[in-house]
Design a protein around this motif. Structure first.
Motif, mmCIF file in Angstrom:
data_model
loop_
_atom_site.group_PDB
_atom_site.id
_atom_site.type_symbol
_atom_site.label_atom_id
_atom_site.label_comp_id
_atom_site.label_asym_id
_atom_site.label_seq_id
_atom_site.Cartn_x
_atom_site.Cartn_y
_atom_site.Cartn_z
ATOM 1 N N LYS A 1 -31.334 52.583 30.651
ATOM 2 C CA LYS A 1 -30.058 52.268 30.692
ATOM 3 C C LYS A 1 -29.118 52.987 29.970
ATOM 4 C CE LYS A 1 -31.298 47.646 32.038
ATOM 5 N NZ LYS A 1 -30.979 47.500 33.214
ATOM 6 N N VAL A 2 -27.869 53.357 30.064
ATOM 7 C CA VAL A 2 -26.743 53.751 29.423
ATOM 8 C C VAL A 2 -25.735 52.591 29.088
ATOM 9 C CG1 VAL A 2 -24.882 55.761 29.284
ATOM 10 C CG2 VAL A 2 -26.949 56.209 30.738
ATOM 11 N N PHE A 3 -25.382 52.629 27.649
ATOM 12 C CA PHE A 3 -24.653 51.497 27.094
ATOM 13 C C PHE A 3 -23.227 52.208 26.484
ATOM 14 C CE2 PHE A 3 -28.840 49.489 27.080
ATOM 15 C CZ PHE A 3 -28.451 48.421 27.865
ATOM 16 N N CYS A 4 -22.187 51.542 26.742
ATOM 17 C CA CYS A 4 -20.815 51.792 25.796
ATOM 18 C C CYS A 4 -21.169 50.638 24.819
ATOM 19 C CB CYS A 4 -19.719 51.751 26.552
ATOM 20 S SG CYS A 4 -18.303 51.963 25.624
ATOM 21 N N VAL A 5 -21.276 51.173 23.285
ATOM 22 C CA VAL A 5 -21.018 50.386 22.110
ATOM 23 C C VAL A 5 -19.473 50.517 21.809
ATOM 24 C CG1 VAL A 5 -21.652 49.544 19.969
ATOM 25 C CG2 VAL A 5 -23.353 50.321 21.748
ATOM 26 N N GLU A 6 -18.730 49.319 21.784
ATOM 27 C CA GLU A 6 -17.343 49.748 21.547
ATOM 28 C C GLU A 6 -16.809 48.832 20.122
ATOM 29 O OE1 GLU A 6 -14.102 47.709 24.415
ATOM 30 O OE2 GLU A 6 -14.813 49.636 25.368
ATOM 31 N N VAL A 7 -16.427 49.345 19.331
ATOM 32 C CA VAL A 7 -15.513 48.657 18.265
ATOM 33 C C VAL A 7 -14.215 48.837 18.300
ATOM 34 C CG1 VAL A 7 -15.244 48.951 15.690
ATOM 35 C CG2 VAL A 7 -17.522 49.340 16.666
ATOM 36 N N THR A 8 -13.613 47.570 18.106
ATOM 37 C CA THR A 8 -11.979 47.572 18.297
ATOM 38 C C THR A 8 -11.563 46.664 17.082
ATOM 39 O OG1 THR A 8 -12.370 45.499 19.522
ATOM 40 C CG2 THR A 8 -11.886 47.370 20.656
ATOM 41 N N ASN A 9 -10.351 46.843 16.754
ATOM 42 C CA ASN A 9 -9.639 46.237 15.643
ATOM 43 C C ASN A 9 -8.324 45.823 16.049
ATOM 44 O OD1 ASN A 9 -9.134 45.154 13.164
ATOM 45 N ND2 ASN A 9 -8.528 47.100 12.169
ATOM 46 N N SER A 10 -7.916 44.724 16.314
ATOM 47 C CA SER A 10 -6.680 44.208 16.687
ATOM 48 C C SER A 10 -6.373 42.940 16.236
ATOM 49 C CB SER A 10 -6.128 44.634 18.145
ATOM 50 O OG SER A 10 -7.140 43.529 18.935
ATOM 51 N N GLU A 11 -5.124 42.702 15.899
ATOM 52 C CA GLU A 11 -4.876 41.321 15.536
ATOM 53 C C GLU A 11 -4.899 40.388 16.816
ATOM 54 O OE1 GLU A 11 -1.558 40.622 13.002
ATOM 55 O OE2 GLU A 11 -1.979 42.445 11.834
ATOM 56 N N GLN A 12 -4.663 40.844 17.919
ATOM 57 C CA GLN A 12 -4.588 40.215 19.229
ATOM 58 C C GLN A 12 -6.140 39.465 19.274
ATOM 59 O OE1 GLN A 12 -3.653 42.966 22.331
ATOM 60 N NE2 GLN A 12 -3.923 41.358 23.729
ATOM 61 N N ASN A 13 -7.024 40.416 18.953
ATOM 62 C CA ASN A 13 -8.520 39.710 19.052
ATOM 63 C C ASN A 13 -9.169 39.400 17.778
ATOM 64 O OD1 ASN A 13 -8.725 40.762 21.696
ATOM 65 N ND2 ASN A 13 -9.805 42.827 21.330
ATOM 66 N N TYR A 14 -8.280 38.859 16.716
ATOM 67 C CA TYR A 14 -8.582 38.163 15.413
ATOM 68 C C TYR A 14 -9.484 39.306 14.798
ATOM 69 C CZ TYR A 14 -10.952 34.678 12.616
ATOM 70 O OH TYR A 14 -11.507 33.940 11.380
ATOM 71 N N GLY A 15 -9.150 40.451 14.506
ATOM 72 C CA GLY A 15 -9.815 41.461 13.714
ATOM 73 C C GLY A 15 -10.656 42.067 14.237
ATOM 74 N N PRO A 16 -11.613 42.902 13.630
ATOM 75 C CA PRO A 16 -12.448 43.899 14.086
ATOM 76 C C PRO A 16 -13.505 43.038 14.880
ATOM 77 C CG PRO A 16 -12.079 44.235 11.863
ATOM 78 C CD PRO A 16 -11.522 43.006 12.020
ATOM 79 N N ASP A 17 -13.991 43.790 15.934
ATOM 80 C CA ASP A 17 -14.905 43.158 16.626
ATOM 81 C C ASP A 17 -15.899 44.224 17.094
ATOM 82 O OD1 ASP A 17 -13.687 43.897 18.929
ATOM 83 O OD2 ASP A 17 -12.782 41.921 19.268
ATOM 84 N N ILE A 18 -16.957 43.766 17.909
ATOM 85 C CA ILE A 18 -17.882 44.738 18.251
ATOM 86 C C ILE A 18 -18.722 44.189 19.709
ATOM 87 C CG2 ILE A 18 -19.851 44.085 16.621
ATOM 88 C CD1 ILE A 18 -20.684 46.951 16.861
ATOM 89 N N THR A 19 -18.761 45.037 20.711
ATOM 90 C CA THR A 19 -19.364 44.433 21.861
ATOM 91 C C THR A 19 -20.292 45.842 22.336
ATOM 92 O OG1 THR A 19 -19.190 43.360 23.683
ATOM 93 C CG2 THR A 19 -17.531 45.220 23.390
ATOM 94 N N PHE A 20 -21.062 45.391 23.368
ATOM 95 C CA PHE A 20 -21.831 46.404 24.281
ATOM 96 C C PHE A 20 -21.688 46.184 25.608
ATOM 97 C CE2 PHE A 20 -25.239 43.951 22.923
ATOM 98 C CZ PHE A 20 -26.194 44.011 23.965
ATOM 99 N N TYR A 21 -22.014 47.153 26.508
ATOM 100 C CA TYR A 21 -22.054 46.848 27.878
ATOM 101 C C TYR A 21 -22.349 48.069 28.689
ATOM 102 C CZ TYR A 21 -17.482 49.155 28.113
ATOM 103 O OH TYR A 21 -16.415 49.918 27.532
ATOM 104 N N GLN A 22 -23.240 47.859 29.838
ATOM 105 C CA GLN A 22 -23.742 48.999 30.628
ATOM 106 C C GLN A 22 -22.586 49.815 31.385
ATOM 107 O OE1 GLN A 22 -27.432 48.137 32.877
ATOM 108 N NE2 GLN A 22 -27.058 46.164 32.099
#
Length: 165
Positions: free
Chosen positions: A134-155
């Motif tokens: 499988k090929v995944f995207c691991v995404e790190v974002t940082n926005s006040e709208q998302n309540y600070g830094p977060d991380i997720t992944f998806y195919q």
């Protein structure tokens, strides 16, 4: 000689800087000295579960075990109109402020963002190791709208037989 760093140098760490300043001779003091003097092995071992998490594979999706339940899967799948990648992206999100609770007070946003990037690096490795097809995207974002830094992944796809990522 060429030095290759796995992750960028850690910055904005007042606890480490304060610890280092207490020594009259700081020559030879480094991150490993701090770990030797201040860190509990049990804490590092427990935190390794954030770096190398457990997964649940269901309905073609790969999900963080810590976030998974059938109810949450159904809710995320509904929000994503059944799209498995969008479902993974929703279900797998970790908001880093929520990981640390009360001990997060006074820690800079930059430290949390650096930590998300380190977790992202580890997730890329473990996902590739555990799910080589499988090929995944691991995404790190940082926005006040998302309540600070977060991380997720998806195919984002799968590898053809014989192909390399």
């Amino acid at each position: 000689m060429k030095r290759v760093n796995s992750i960028p140098s850690v910055t904005d760490n007042p606890a480490y800087c304060s610890w280092k300043k207490q020594w009259s001779s700081q020559e030879g003091l480094d991150v490993y000295s701090y770990i030797f003097d201040q860190c509990q092995p049990e804490h590092i071992l427990l935190f390794s579960k954030m770096l190398f998490p457990d997964f649940v594979v269901k309905e073609g999706g790969v999900f963080l075990a810590r976030n998974f339940s059938t109810e949450v899967l159904d809710r995320c799948s509904g929000l994503a109109s059944g799209d498995i990648s969008k479902t993974e992206k929703l279900l797998n999100v970790v908001r880093i402020y929520d990981v640390f609770g009360q001990v997060a007070a006074g820690v800079s946003d930059d430290v949390f963002l650096q930590l998300c990037n380190v977790i992202g690096f580890a997730w890329r490795m473990v996902l590739k190791e555990k799910f080589p097809e499988k090929v995944f995207c691991v995404e790190v974002t940082n926005s006040e709208q998302n309540y600070g830094p977060d991380i997720t992944f998806y195919q984002v796809g799968s590898l053809s037989p014989g192909a390399e990522a």
